[in-house]
Design an enzyme around this catalytic site. Structure first.
Site: not given
Length: 595
Positions: A340, A364, A531
């Site tokens: 991401e 995550d 994260h």
């Protein structure tokens, strides 16, 4: 083993400083001082390797440094030799301001030998006072126990500080002048994906390079990749990456032809993202010089969601394979590629990689499971390290396959190792314990393949995260702890509640009953982003030292206070170590920028 980035690897400069008074004093010390420098150089080269596998090389000044002229000669030699870290050693008094290293951008430390025959400790104190007065933060190294004159053995406490300083200093030197490759830009409104060029340049010395993700499609359509390697990679993938269960609803499932297309696409994406980072001679030979030279990227990130993944296969395979210590070309240094395009987590991964030489887990920080909640849902009690609760680390993307925990250390314990220590058998076990289910097509309309495994076994790990705070700047969070392996029936129930197509690591931080580390819940509650970067080993103390060199304060950690090692000037900013860290970093400002 070879450095794949442009530029020579930095060397460690050893500066033997001496009392410059001749006709007796200097002459009596020459051998002892130079022997000390040689002992330090030998120790560093024996103990340390770069993440690319090369041994760390030390450069010693041609003569002992007794004054300004010899200090200048040493500085010139270091400049020509590419020294990136400076360690001054001495057992005696020296003329502090005349022999000091004054380069403001090179991390520096002074080892003042603890011996009563000569005042090495007195010089150390005077030198550190001078460095502090001149605004040149410097680490002070001083052994706890007195040694005899001429003793060139390095005490254990001194060894620990030398290694911590040198590893951190080399990490800083390796980042300088390299690039962050942003493929795409902001992902799903994640602030860490909004790459801050000013932060990268001022704090890390890293330039940012932005490439629109359509470049991947252009290279595929125009054949700007090594076709021979693609065929090799595709065959290896089919032989080693077993396809997992397709959990998609029947109406969302792709047919065989589409799945084959997606396998070919994700393999090509992997080749191309790597080529964009470091270049490829084969691409140059095909006549694409601009594309073939790469971006000299020490790390990067792939936006993926949503514009790409709404119609193309996701980047999960690409990220996972590049972040692993092996691929179709064999065992090699892991890359650092953030899911991401979370550049801040990418930096956290890079810190861990450069300090530990191992591949990194991108996750995550998904869920805190209390013992009560686990018992309610599973009917089972958490035990051992997990008895106080667990944190579920899971992400569809860039978790390294090394995190399957199928590698073993010298004692036979689960580990994640530098690539040169990994065996072919361990690679196969990592691959055998990973499957690749079809991506959840409600999340990823374009399909793709996500890795699926659970981290099997207990390993010491450190989770870290760099965050940017408006009005303050960057701060670093650190949580040392362990991976834990839950019973299969407990793991499966908890995992199914999140996403059964993604890799899971169960994490337990070390808690102390206070503040952010009061309990496992408090760690989760105080984590600054969605994260975290997880590195093998308890490297929190090394991260603290590295952060202090870069002038990044640490706002949360569970490292033993005796292990915290920062420049001596930090003691002048107050007695409470963590508050002093913030004040010192604010006072000095970023390493490569303005205050």
């Amino acid at each position: 083993m070879a450095n794949r980035l442009i530029g020579d690897l930095p060397k460690v400069g050893i500066r033997p400083v001496i009392d410059g008074r001749e006709r007796g004093v200097r002459e009596s010390l020459e051998k002892q001082v130079m022997d000390l420098a040689q002992a330090a150089a030998a120790f560093i080269s024996e103990q340390l390797k770069f993440s690319s596998g090369e041994t760390v090389e030390c450069v010693i000044a041609d003569t002992c440094i007794g004054g300004v002229a010899e200090a200048a000669m040493c500085a010139e030699k270091f400049r020509k030799e590419g020294v990136g870290v400076s360690l001054t050693v001495t057992p005696c008094w020296c003329y502090g301001t005349e022999v000091m290293d004054t380069d403001p951008l090179i991390p520096k430390a002074v080892w003042g030998f603890n011996g009563t025959e000569r005042p090495g400790a007195v010089y150390l104190a005077a030198a550190l006072a001078g460095y502090t007065q001149k605004g040149l933060p410097t680490f002070g190294i001083y052994g706890r126990d007195v040694q005899d004159a001429g003793d060139t053995t390095i005490p254990e406490d001194v060894k620990e500080k030398i290694l911590r300083f040198v590893k951190s200093g080399l990490a800083v030197a390796q980042m300088k002048g390299k690039s962050y490759l942003s493929i795409g830009y902001s992902s799903m409104g994640i602030a860490g994906s909004m790459v801050d060029s000013g932060f990268f340049q001022k704090y890390l010395g890293i330039r940012t390079v932005f490439v629109e993700s359509v470049e991947i499609l252009r290279r595929i359509e125009e054949g700007i990749y090594d076709e021979e390697e693609f065929q090799k990679a595709l065959a290896w993938t089919k032989a080693n990456c077993k396809e997992g269960k397709d959990i998609n609803k029947p109406q969302n499932q792709a047919d065989a032809a589409r799945k084959e297309y997606e396998w070919e696409m994700v393999v090509k994406m992997t080749l191309i993202c790597r080529d964009m980072m470091i270049g490829n001679k084969k691409v140059i030979e095909k006549g694409f010089h601009e594309e073939g030279v790469g971006r000299n990227a020490i790390l990067g990130g792939f936006q993926g969601q949503r514009q790409w993944t709404d119609y193309q296969p996701n980047g999960d395979f690409t990220e996972a394979i590049l972040n692993s210590s092996f691929d179709w070309n064999g065992i090699r240094q892991a890359f650092v590629l953030a899911t991401e395009n979370d550049s801040l987590n990418g930096v956290s991964m890079l810190f861990g990689h450069l300090l530990s030489n191992t591949s990194q887990i991108f996750s995550d920080v998904r869920t805190y499971w209390s013992p009560e909640a686990v018992k309610r849902v599973c009917g089972k009690e958490l035990t051992g390290l997990a008895e106080g609760g667990i944190i579920h680390l899971i992400n569809s993307g860039s978790t390294t396959l090394d995190a399957t925990a199928q590698q073993r250390d010298a004692e036979g314990n689960p580990a994640m190792k530098p690539f040169w220590e990994i065996s072919e058998e361990e690679v196969q076990k990592c691959l055998e314990n990973t499957s690749w289910p079809q991506a959840d097509r409600e999340y990823f309309r374009g399909g793709g393949y996500s890795s699926l495994f659970k981290t099997a076994g207990q390993m010491p790990v450190t989770m870290s995260r760099l965050n940017l705070v408006d009005g303050l700047g960057p701060v670093l969070q650190i949580a040392e702890g362990w991976t834990v392996e839950l019973p299969d029936d407990v793991h499966e129930i908890l995992d199914e509640r999140t996403n059964p197509t993604w890799p899971t690591t169960w994490f337990v931080p070390r808690v102390n009953g206070e503040g952010a580390f009061k309990d496992v819940y408090s760690v989760m509650a105080n984590w600054g982003a969605n994260h975290g970067a997880i590195s093998y080993g308890h490297i929190g103390a090394d991260l603290i030292t590295l952060a202090s060199i870069l002038r990044i304060p640490v706002n949360m950690h569970n490292v033993d206070g005796d292990k915290v090692f920062r420049p001596s000037a930090w003691a002048s900013f107050g007695e409470a170590k963590e508050g002093a860290d913030f004040r010192a970093c604010e006072s000095y400002g970023p390493l490569y920028g303005k205050k």
